[in-house]
Design an enzyme around this catalytic site. Structure first.
Site, PDB file in Angstrom:
ATOM      1  N   HIS A  56       0.846  -1.193   0.000  1.00 26.30           N
ATOM      2  CA  HIS A  56       0.000   0.000   0.000  1.00 26.30           C
ATOM      3  C   HIS A  56       0.881   1.242   0.000  1.00 26.30           C
ATOM      4  O   HIS A  56       1.495   1.582   1.005  1.00 26.30           O
ATOM      5  CB  HIS A  56      -0.915  -0.042   1.236  1.00 26.30           C
ATOM      6  CG  HIS A  56      -1.787   1.156   1.385  1.00 26.30           C
ATOM      7  ND1 HIS A  56      -2.359   1.517   2.574  1.00 26.30           N
ATOM      8  CD2 HIS A  56      -2.199   2.088   0.490  1.00 26.30           C
ATOM      9  CE1 HIS A  56      -3.069   2.620   2.419  1.00 26.30           C
ATOM     10  NE2 HIS A  56      -2.982   2.988   1.165  1.00 26.30           N
TER      11      HIS A  56
ATOM     12  N   LEU B 130       5.451   3.103   3.262  1.00 27.62           N
ATOM     13  CA  LEU B 130       4.924   1.967   2.506  1.00 27.62           C
ATOM     14  C   LEU B 130       4.364   0.981   3.527  1.00 27.62           C
ATOM     15  O   LEU B 130       5.051   0.584   4.463  1.00 27.62           O
ATOM     16  CB  LEU B 130       6.030   1.294   1.679  1.00 27.62           C
ATOM     17  CG  LEU B 130       5.684  -0.072   1.070  1.00 27.62           C
ATOM     18  CD1 LEU B 130       4.534   0.037   0.072  1.00 27.62           C
ATOM     19  CD2 LEU B 130       6.896  -0.691   0.393  1.00 27.62           C
ATOM     20  N   GLU B 131       3.080   0.632   3.361  1.00 34.82           N
ATOM     21  CA  GLU B 131       2.452  -0.332   4.265  1.00 34.82           C
ATOM     22  C   GLU B 131       2.381  -1.658   3.527  1.00 34.82           C
ATOM     23  O   GLU B 131       1.729  -1.761   2.488  1.00 34.82           O
ATOM     24  CB  GLU B 131       1.041   0.173   4.623  1.00 34.82           C
ATOM     25  CG  GLU B 131       0.311  -0.708   5.610  1.00 34.82           C
ATOM     26  CD  GLU B 131      -1.089  -0.158   5.940  1.00 34.82           C
ATOM     27  OE1 GLU B 131      -1.714   0.473   5.063  1.00 34.82           O
ATOM     28  OE2 GLU B 131      -1.550  -0.352   7.078  1.00 34.82           O
ATOM     29  N   ILE B 132       3.074  -2.639   4.068  1.00 34.28           N
ATOM     30  CA  ILE B 132       3.071  -3.958   3.432  1.00 34.28           C
ATOM     31  C   ILE B 132       2.110  -4.855   4.201  1.00 34.28           C
ATOM     32  O   ILE B 132       2.138  -4.903   5.434  1.00 34.28           O
ATOM     33  CB  ILE B 132       4.490  -4.550   3.396  1.00 34.28           C
ATOM     34  CG1 ILE B 132       5.318  -3.753   2.371  1.00 34.28           C
ATOM     35  CG2 ILE B 132       4.472  -6.031   3.035  1.00 34.28           C
ATOM     36  CD1 ILE B 132       6.748  -4.184   2.250  1.00 34.28           C
TER      37      ILE B 132
ATOM     38  N   THR C 210      -3.510   1.579   8.276  1.00 36.40           N
ATOM     39  CA  THR C 210      -3.604   3.026   8.061  1.00 36.40           C
ATOM     40  C   THR C 210      -5.014   3.475   7.653  1.00 36.40           C
ATOM     41  O   THR C 210      -5.579   4.387   8.256  1.00 36.40           O
ATOM     42  CB  THR C 210      -2.590   3.491   6.993  1.00 36.40           C
ATOM     43  OG1 THR C 210      -2.747   2.675   5.840  1.00 36.40           O
ATOM     44  CG2 THR C 210      -1.176   3.418   7.497  1.00 36.40           C
TER      45      THR C 210
END
Lengths: 761, 472
Positions: free
Chosen positions: A496, A507-509, A545
């Site tokens: 994301h 960066l959201e993994i 998030t």
């Protein structure tokens, strides 16, 4: 190495012997020299070359140990009458001194303790400034904070003209101030305006800029391959040159003072007038207040220290500096910012190990804002990237976005046009799946619709090699739902990104329970290469998030419906510390996206995600008020005037959905806490449910991805510093008025009950 | 084979032949005696491959730009060189199949300067001509193009050359101004024209000078040379000494009439020019006084140890051996193997010779010891010294060139012994032909068999060629 050191010691002894005539004394000195681990020196041709090298770290920091050895060495140098000048240089290729050791301050219990530490530093630098022999600092790599303060205490500074060489005073970003003479020396060295700019923004200054500003005297060019067998080659020229200058200074052949130009003289004269200075302090103060909303104490203290030093003299200035630093070190803001700094460092590491294969070729599906952004940050780091779209118009737009992103860098001179072209050559824009058979990773950034995503998964899996990872960029769709269409769910992962991708650091993994560890390691490795700060979270609607943001936006819509205007809402949120107001944020994210997310998550989580009416957003979308991208949202965009105008069409919609505000929970502060408490409660719930692995990643995700107030350090640090009990109390109060949207989660209640429970130690 | 008949040396040489297999140079009573011993190869002729020969080569005097040639145009110089070649060789004008010329800074009016110069020099209008550009190795490229045409059987006699004219360079209007002027051409109404004229701002009138910097790195060559010298630890003193050597040797060569490739040229409106005018042997003291020209204040490259801006043109006649012999020529040399190399334009901009030398030697099956005459292009003294040090370094060869061992540095007594670009001058695209012709002349004069030309060029490129003496 050992033999070299012995040699140095011996020559040091003979030099001493020659001067003092006491052989025995030199023996004791030599044993001290041998014991030193961080600082060493050698004397050659009357020049002492002092080398700094912290053996425990990649960068040099000024800690207690380093400081003690430095004092020892400097005293020895002063005691040696054969030494006519000294050169200060780091043995590390990318770091001169990156700053003071933060742990040293954090270990202190009181402000006085911190102040005392700083006074020792101030004293050391003052002695160097007044040294009977000239000191030349040879700077290569990071020269920041205490490192810069050390360098500017020297009589002469030489810096390598390399991309790695950066000078700056980043203390303000940690809620601190340059506390070892920086606030006193910088204004004299670069002038009041430039000094304020440096200290208040904390910005990094490159070598050539530093030369122009007068921060360094001389630049030295990095060299290419030559005959030396050394990786440290780039700063080799700095040493001989620094030694030459040291000799020149000692022999009075090189003058430090430069002839001042007319402009400089005029500026000095103007700055010499007390009313002018007063005006500058006032202007800077107002500007800081406007930007920081008074939430950050450090910038104001910096102004105070500078002012004290200039108006009341050095002694008062130093005292003000050390005292204020001590006070700042004890503030929650500084702790929050330092927490973020450490959190950021932790989120820039791959905790999943080395991936089996390096991603050398990446493909991005969809050349929209996101897709093109992802492609840009990937080619920027030298990875060949395919950008695929379904239409030529879409592709052209995306390629233009990448080009513009890079071209803007050439305008700022951080890239040359040649480098831009080389980077662009790594991008292959196309409409078909050519080359996908060699891709190591595919990131899809197509429209947020499950059936389209399913179609894409199937299409792509038919053409990619078995080892290729499939990453999906979605802001809310659960990854396991997307993975349902996959034949190889272990190779599927969520990545994301945040818009604009080239500016937002987070960066959201997202991993599902089927995602393999190697797939995660590979996704993290790619993200790190792209320069991202990474959090790795579990799967679920909205992950971490989006899930935190949605209730806050729902609350914002309710406030709007209750008659709080967009401007008022923005000022309430920015007043709390959010960099972007809630109404503006909704416009930036896109009203359509917000509506989409609100509806999806509303279905998944039920009334807890209620508050504002989703129909408000849907109606706005219907009327074409999709936010900034469509020119109209809560505000009207497009006109060049700086003043944003509220969109009257949106106001009409809000009026038609008008709610009455319950007076008990509608004071300004109430509205702020209604917004924030829903955000924070959802974040804590994510931790409770295991979506979030730890509070550190929760704080980093909220601050870097959603703009949670940095001065509060993130939702978890906020709970710690504000007090879980106080927050729960507030939420219960809101719960009475609005219901279960404000019901505190169990983990928050646990923390409220037991004040010893904290998210951060 | 001995170059002298003095019998007193015979025994000496006999012993030597048995112990060492290379050329030795002896100095006896101020006489230099070269003794040649067995080479790795007797000749570089290959069965089934056409021998290509250099019939002759000439050049106009190389003059510092802004001096006597100042009012000419590039094709005037090129024409002078072509006419000089015709005079020198007595070549019938229609015997030439093709003409190739090199140039670097193009005069836009004569962008195919080869054609304009050829027509002006009276060559048949049936002889095609084209222009090539490859920075300082442009005329090398012209010559190897000629070699290619002959080897492929398409031509038998080709004239190659190069011209550079730095007294006048194209200075352009700014891009904005050019755009306005071009639009003005297309504007149909008076109103449109006036509004375009009205859009001109003072800033648009600022001229655009031709870039002296490398396009890819925006670094000037002198700057890069200074960094290169520093990387290889070449001192200012070494550079000044080498520059002084170049000027001293050039002066000696000029005075003793060795520079026979120079033709006399009657410059319109001026006198006859017959000598290079940049050769000025100075003293070490005077050279030491100069301040660094690029990296200030601590750089080592100065005006005195760099090549200077030069005007000049050169031309050579290249033929297949059969054709040359059939026309009654006595060729001067065979043009043998050649290579082009390229590397990092930032940090290895000027290391072309280091990369090209071992490659071309390998191709020929020769070693450095087989070479009797070296002619390297001297862009900067620091660049030459850096190349010599790189060639002498096993570490550099292994780390950056992927070779097992160093190629070795040429012995100085064989190296640029009639001066070089530092002293004779360096009209960018004309230098290559000068190097090749000089090798041929030196081989004849000194009696050697193999010569090597090597040069660096902007863009991080390089070239080397092996030349074999034509049996006397």
């Amino acid at each position: 190495m050992a033999s070299a050191r012995l040699l140095v010691t011996r020559s040091g002894c003979t030099a001493l012997k020659a001067i003092t005539g006491h052989g025995q004394r030199s023996l004791s000195v030599s044993s001290a020299v041998l014991a030193r681990t961080h600082v060493s020196y050698e004397v050659k041709d009357n020049v002492a070359v002092v080398r700094i090298n912290d053996p425990t770290s990649k960068v040099n920091t000024l800690g207690r140990h380093m400081q003690a050895e430095l004092v020892e060495v400097i005293n020895e140098i002063w005691g040696n009458s054969a030494v006519k000048s000294a050169v200060l240089i780091s043995s590390k290729p990318g770091s001169f001194i990156a700053g003071a050791d933060l742990n040293m301050f954090q270990a202190c219990k009181t402000a006085e303790e911190v102040s005392y530490l700083l006074q020792a530093g101030q004293k050391m630098f003052e002695q160097i400034e007044k040294s009977p022999i000239p000191f030349v600092a040879a700077i290569n790599g990071s020269c920041l904070g205490g490192g810069l303060e050390f360098a500017i205490a020297c009589q002469y500074r030489i810096a390598t003209k390399s991309k790695k060489t950066i000078l700056g005073t980043p203390e303000v970003m940690l809620g601190l101030l340059p506390g070892a003479g920086g606030t006193q020396r910088l204004p004299k060295m670069v002038g009041l305006p430039a000094a304020f700019d440096m200290m208040l923004t904390g910005r990094n200054i490159k070598a050539d800029k530093a030369k122009k500003m007068g921060l360094v005297h001389q630049l030295v060019e990095p060299l290419g391959p030559g005959l030396k067998i050394s990786k440290k080659r780039t700063f080799l020229p700095a040493r001989p040159l620094a030694v030459d200058f040291a000799k020149g200074l000692a022999g009075k052949k090189v003058r430090v003072e430069k002839k001042k130009g007319l402009m400089q003289k005029v500026q000095d004269f103007v700055m010499g007038l007390p009313p002018v200075r007063k005006q500058i302090y006032k202007t800077v103060h107002n500007k800081v207040m406007k930007q920081s909303k008074g939430l950050y104490p450090a910038p104001l203290k910096i102004i105070e220290c500078v002012q004290t030093g200039i108006e009341k003299g050095n002694a008062a200035g130093y005292l003000s500096e050390s005292e204020n630093f001590g006070k700042l070190a004890m503030t929650s803001v500084s702790r929050a910012l330092i927490g973020l700094f450490y959190g950021q460092v932790a989120c820039k590491k791959n905790h999943f190990g080395q991936p089996e294969r390096e991603v050398k070729k990446l493909a991005v599906l969809g050349a929209g804002l996101m897709g093109a952004g992802i492609a840009q940050v990937t080619i920027d780091k030298g990875v060949a990237t395919i950008l695929k779209d379904t239409t030529e118009e879409g592709l052209a737009r995306g390629q233009q976005q990448v080009y513009k992103g890079l071209n803007d860098k050439t305008k700022k001179k951080s890239l040359t046009t040649f480098e831009r072209d080389r980077i662009m050559s790594l991008l292959s824009g196309q409409l078909d799946y050519r080359g996908f058979e060699n891709a190591d990773m595919v990131i899809e950034a197509v429209f947020e619709d499950l059936s389209i995503k399913h179609k894409v998964v199937k299409e792509v899996e038919a053409v990619i090699p078995p080892h290729c990872i499939f990453a999906t960029n979605t802001s809310a769709l659960p990854i396991k739902d997307i993975a349902a269409a996959s034949k190889r769910p272990e190779k599927l992962i969520g990545m994301h990104y945040f818009s604009p991708v080239d500016k937002m650091q987070l960066l959201e993994i997202i991993t599902t329970n089927k995602t393999s560890k190697d797939t995660t390691a590979s996704a993290v490795a790619v993200g790190l290469k792209q320069g991202k700060v990474i959090i790795v979270v579990g799967d679920g609607p909205g992950f971490y998030t989006t899930r935190c943001l949605a209730p806050m936006l729902a609350e914002a819509v309710r406030a709007l419906q209750e008659g709080v205007g967009p401007k008022k809402l923005d000022s309430l949120t920015t007043g709390f510390g959010f960099p972007v107001g809630a109404a503006t944020l909704a416009d930036e994210v896109g009203i359509d996206v917000a509506a989409h997310v609100a509806e999806d998550l509303g279905k998944a989580f039920g009334t807890r995600f209620g508050g504002g009416n989703v129909e408000v957003l849907k109606m706005m979308v219907q009327k074409g008020f999709k936010g900034r991208k469509s020119g109209k949202g809560c505000y009207v965009y497009g006109a060049k005037s700086k003043e944003k105008k509220v969109n009257s069409g949106a106001e009409d919609i809000l009026k038609s959905f008008k709610l009455t505000a319950p007076p008990a929970v509608s004071a300004d502060e109430d509205i702020q806490y209604r917004l924030v408490s829903r955000f924070v409660n959802e974040a804590v719930l994510c931790l409770q449910e295991g979506i979030l692995p730890d509070p550190v990643q929760g704080d980093i995700g909220a601050v870097f991805g959603l703009g949670f107030p940095p001065c509060l350090g993130g939702p978890f640090r906020f709970v710690d510093s504000y007090g879980a009990d106080k927050l729960v109390q507030k939420m219960k109060h809101f719960e009475e008025a609005y219901g279960n949207q404000f019901t505190p989660c169990q983990l928050l209640l646990d923390h409220a009950k037991d004040s010893s429970k904290r998210f951060h130690k | 084979m001995l170059t002298t008949n003095q019998s007193s040396y015979d025994l000496f040489c006999f012993i030597l032949q048995r112990s060492k297999k290379e050329k030795c140079t002896f100095h006896f009573h101020n006489t230099t005696v070269n003794i040649f011993v067995a080479k790795s190869k007797k000749t570089l002729a290959k069965p089934g491959v056409k021998n290509i020969v250099l019939v002759d080569g000439v050049r106009t005097p190389f003059l510092q730009s802004g001096t006597i040639y100042a009012d000419l145009m590039p094709h005037d110089l090129a024409r002078a060189a072509l006419q000089g070649l015709l005079n020198r060789t007595g070549l019938p004008k229609d015997a030439v199949d093709y003409i190739v010329y090199g140039t670097v800074i193009q005069e836009v009016k004569t962008s195919n300067v080869a054609r304009e110069a050829a027509l002006g020099a009276g060559f048949s209008d049936k002889t095609p001509a084209h222009t090539v550009t490859m920075a300082c190795i442009s005329s090398n490229q012209a010559m190897t193009t000629a070699v290619g045409l002959i080897a492929a059987g398409q031509c038998d006699a080709v004239v190659a050359g190069g011209v550079e004219f730095m007294s006048d360079v194209p200075i352009r209007h700014s891009r904005r101004m050019r755009k306005t002027m071009l639009s003005l051409n297309k504007a149909k109404t008076l109103g449109a024209r006036l509004s375009l004229l009205g859009s001109i701002r003072l800033a648009h009138l600022a001229p655009e000078l031709p870039a002296v910097a490398e396009f890819s790195t925006a670094e000037t060559m002198g700057h890069s040379a200074d960094r290169l010298a520093a990387a290889f630890g070449v001192s200012r003193l070494e550079q000044d000494e080498f520059a002084l050597r170049s000027h001293t040797l050039a002066k000696k060569a000029q005075d003793s009439g060795l520079l026979s490739d120079v033709i006399s040229f009657k410059v319109p409106g001026k006198d006859i020019v017959s000598k290079d005018n940049g050769i000025r042997p100075s003293t070490m003291e005077q050279m030491a006084k100069l301040k660094p020209a690029f990296i200030k204040p601590h750089g080592t490259v100065t005006a005195a140890n760099s090549s200077f801006l030069t005007d000049g043109a050169s031309a050579v006649l290249i033929m297949s051996e059969e054709k040359a012999l059939a026309m009654g020529y006595k060729p001067k040399a065979y043009l043998r193997d050649f290579v082009y190399v390229s590397q990092d334009p930032k940090d290895q901009l000027l290391l072309g010779p280091t990369y090209a030398t071992p490659k071309v030697l390998e191709k020929s099956g020769l070693t450095l010891n087989d070479i009797d005459v070296f002619e390297f292009h001297e862009a900067f003294a620091g660049q030459i010294m850096a190349n010599l040090k790189a060639m002498e370094s096993d570490w550099f060869a292994q780390t950056y060139m992927g070779r097992k061992t160093k190629v070795g540095a040429p012995p100085m007594e064989k190296f640029n012994s009639w001066g070089g670009s530092l002293s004779l001058g360096h009209p960018f695209a004309a230098t290559g032909c000068r190097l090749v012709t000089t090798v041929a002349h030196r081989l004849q004069k000194e009696g050697g068999q193999y010569g090597l030309v090597a040069a660096c060029a902007a863009g991080g490129q390089g070239h080397a060629m092996v030349i074999e003496a034509y049996p006397q």
